[in-house]
Every structure is written in structure tokens, then in C-alpha cells.
Motif scaffolding. Structure first.
Motif, PDB file in Angstrom:
ATOM      1  N   ASP A 154       1.288  -0.069   5.969  1.00 34.84           N
ATOM      2  CA  ASP A 154       1.057  -0.578   4.613  1.00 34.84           C
ATOM      3  C   ASP A 154      -0.075   0.182   3.922  1.00 34.84           C
ATOM      4  N   LYS A 155      -1.130   0.458   4.660  1.00 34.33           N
ATOM      5  CA  LYS A 155      -2.261   1.188   4.084  1.00 34.33           C
ATOM      6  C   LYS A 155      -1.856   2.621   3.754  1.00 34.33           C
ATOM      7  N   ALA A 156      -1.040   3.249   4.599  1.00 37.67           N
ATOM      8  CA  ALA A 156      -0.579   4.616   4.338  1.00 37.67           C
ATOM      9  C   ALA A 156       0.260   4.665   3.055  1.00 37.67           C
ATOM     10  N   ILE A 157       1.115   3.678   2.857  1.00 37.31           N
ATOM     11  CA  ILE A 157       1.935   3.612   1.637  1.00 37.31           C
ATOM     12  C   ILE A 157       1.051   3.396   0.411  1.00 37.31           C
ATOM     13  N   ALA A 158       0.060   2.523   0.536  1.00 37.00           N
ATOM     14  CA  ALA A 158      -0.864   2.268  -0.579  1.00 37.00           C
ATOM     15  C   ALA A 158      -1.635   3.546  -0.943  1.00 37.00           C
ATOM     16  N   ILE A 159      -2.011   4.326   0.066  1.00 38.06           N
ATOM     17  CA  ILE A 159      -2.730   5.587  -0.188  1.00 38.06           C
ATOM     18  C   ILE A 159      -1.842   6.555  -0.962  1.00 38.06           C
ATOM     19  N   LEU A 160      -0.577   6.645  -0.570  1.00 41.52           N
ATOM     20  CA  LEU A 160       0.360   7.530  -1.287  1.00 41.52           C
ATOM     21  C   LEU A 160       0.505   7.121  -2.751  1.00 41.52           C
ATOM     22  N   ARG A 161       0.606   5.829  -2.988  1.00 43.17           N
ATOM     23  CA  ARG A 161       0.715   5.335  -4.374  1.00 43.17           C
ATOM     24  C   ARG A 161      -0.539   5.676  -5.180  1.00 43.17           C
ATOM     25  N   LEU A 162      -1.698   5.462  -4.566  1.00 42.78           N
ATOM     26  CA  LEU A 162      -2.952   5.754  -5.250  1.00 42.78           C
ATOM     27  C   LEU A 162      -3.106   7.250  -5.535  1.00 42.78           C
ATOM     28  N   ARG A 163      -2.668   8.087  -4.602  1.00 42.07           N
ATOM     29  CA  ARG A 163      -2.740   9.539  -4.821  1.00 42.07           C
ATOM     30  C   ARG A 163      -1.859   9.950  -6.015  1.00 42.07           C
TER      31      ARG A 163
END
Length: 199
Positions: free
Chosen positions: A12-21
Motif C-alpha cells: 500500500d505504501k509503495a502504491i501511495a509513493i507512486l501516486r505521489l511521484r
């Protein structure tokens, strides 16, 4: 919390990081540098949390426990009888709890499995549930078929097996990703391999 939920947290955190990037890239393209800097800070924080979640998932996946769910044990220092009802690959309590419990004075400190145990209230009515370092628990030498009382015992276990250990309910086994362990019939002193049980 078991290995599955730790893996999910890391994903979940990895997906959130991709969205933020993606949002950060758009902010840069729009020349909104203040917002891009805010997103950079959020990304940095999430990356640290993601790394911690991944490490936690790995710890849950690779740990070898000396005790199993439902196993009766004795506390090495205080002598009370207890049943294992949960486990962590290392101490998951707050720093103040660790300090108050003198965990750093243990030979293995925080870096050992810790167990949630139901304490036999028949013999010792004070602590109902305890959080105990692996090095402070002792395996019983003989089958213990004596009376064991705790108000949660029938919520977490089906009953006792022939060796006197408790059989964890399916939800408890799934939470900790553990196989069912049960000594069937008459106890002959030979331990059943917990890796060959059924789910």
C-alpha cells in the motif's frame, strides 16, 4: 499482526509513493514548486515507512519460533503457567514499556520473539494476559492435563489435545500464518512436527 498484513502495508505504501511521484511530476511541470516540495517531503516520509513495513514483513516471514500457538508454557522467572495465544518476531511494545519491563537487560533484548500468553487464573489470578520474551518461557517437560482457567480460552481455542496443549481456532492460526498442531489420541511422548499439520 501477521506477515500478510505487513506485506499488504508495504505494498500500500509503495502504491501511495507512486501516486505521489506522479502528482509531484505534474506539480513540477505546472511550476508549482511549493506543492512539489510538500509532495517530496511526503514521499520521503512514506519511503521510510515503506522500508520499515518491508523489514517488518521480512521479519515475520523468516522468524523461527521456539513455541507454537496453544502450547502450554511456564514463565522462567515468575513460575506461572500460561498458553501461547500470539507471537511477534521481535518486541513490538513502546519504548517506555520496554524500559519499564527491563527488556534491554535480557540476554537477547528486543531482538527475539515475544509472545502474548494467557495466564492460568486458577493458579495466579493477577495478570490475565502477558507479553513475554522467548527467553523467559520454558517448555513443559511432561504433558500438562491439569485444570487451566482463563476467560478467553474458549474464544481462542477448540479445546485440549492429548498432550494438554490447546488447539487454536482457525482465525488465530490464519492471523499468525501457523499450521494446526494437535497430538491426537493417546499421548506417547513424541512431538508432532508442527510443519506437517493441517490448516
Amino acid at each position: 499482526m501477521g506477515s500478510t498484513s505487513s506485506k499488504d502495508e508495504a505494498q500500500d505504501k509503495a502504491i501511495a509513493i507512486l501516486r505521489l511521484r506522479t502528482d509531484q511530476q505534474k506539480a513540477i511541470e505546472d511550476e508549482d514548486y511549493v506543492y512539489a516540495a510538500e509532495l517530496r517531503n511526503k514521499i520521503s516520509k512514506l519511503e521510510a515507512e515503506s522500508l520499515a513495513a518491508a523489514a517488518k514483513a521480512l521479519a515475520y516471514q523468516n522468524v523461527e519460533y521456539a513455541f507454537r500457538l496453544g502450547q502450554k508454557v511456564r514463565h522462567a522467572v515468575f513460575g506461572y503457567r500460561a498458553v501461547i495465544c500470539g507471537m511477534d518476531p521481535l518486541c513490538c511494545e513502546s519504548s517506555s514499556w520496554i524500559e519499564n519491563a527491563n527488556v534491554d537487560k535480557l540476554s537477547r533484548g528486543c531482538n527475539q520473539p515475544f509472545y502474548q500468553v494467557l495466564v492460568d487464573v486458577h493458579a495466579d489470578p493477577s495478570p490475565l494476559v502477558a507479553y513475554v520474551a522467548e527467553e523467559n518461557l520454558l517448555k513443559l517437560d511432561e504433558p500438562d492435563l491439569d485444570r487451566f482457567d482463563h476467560p478467553y480460552i474458549f474464544l481462542l481455542f477448540y479445546g485440549m489435545d492429548a498432550a494438554g496443549d490447546f488447539i487454536p481456532i482457525k482465525q488465530l492460526r490464519e492471523k499468525y500464518n501457523r499450521l494446526r498442531h494437535e497430538v491426537p489420541g493417546e499421548y506417547d511422548g513424541n512431538d508432532v512436527d508442527s510443519n506437517k499439520g493441517t490448516k
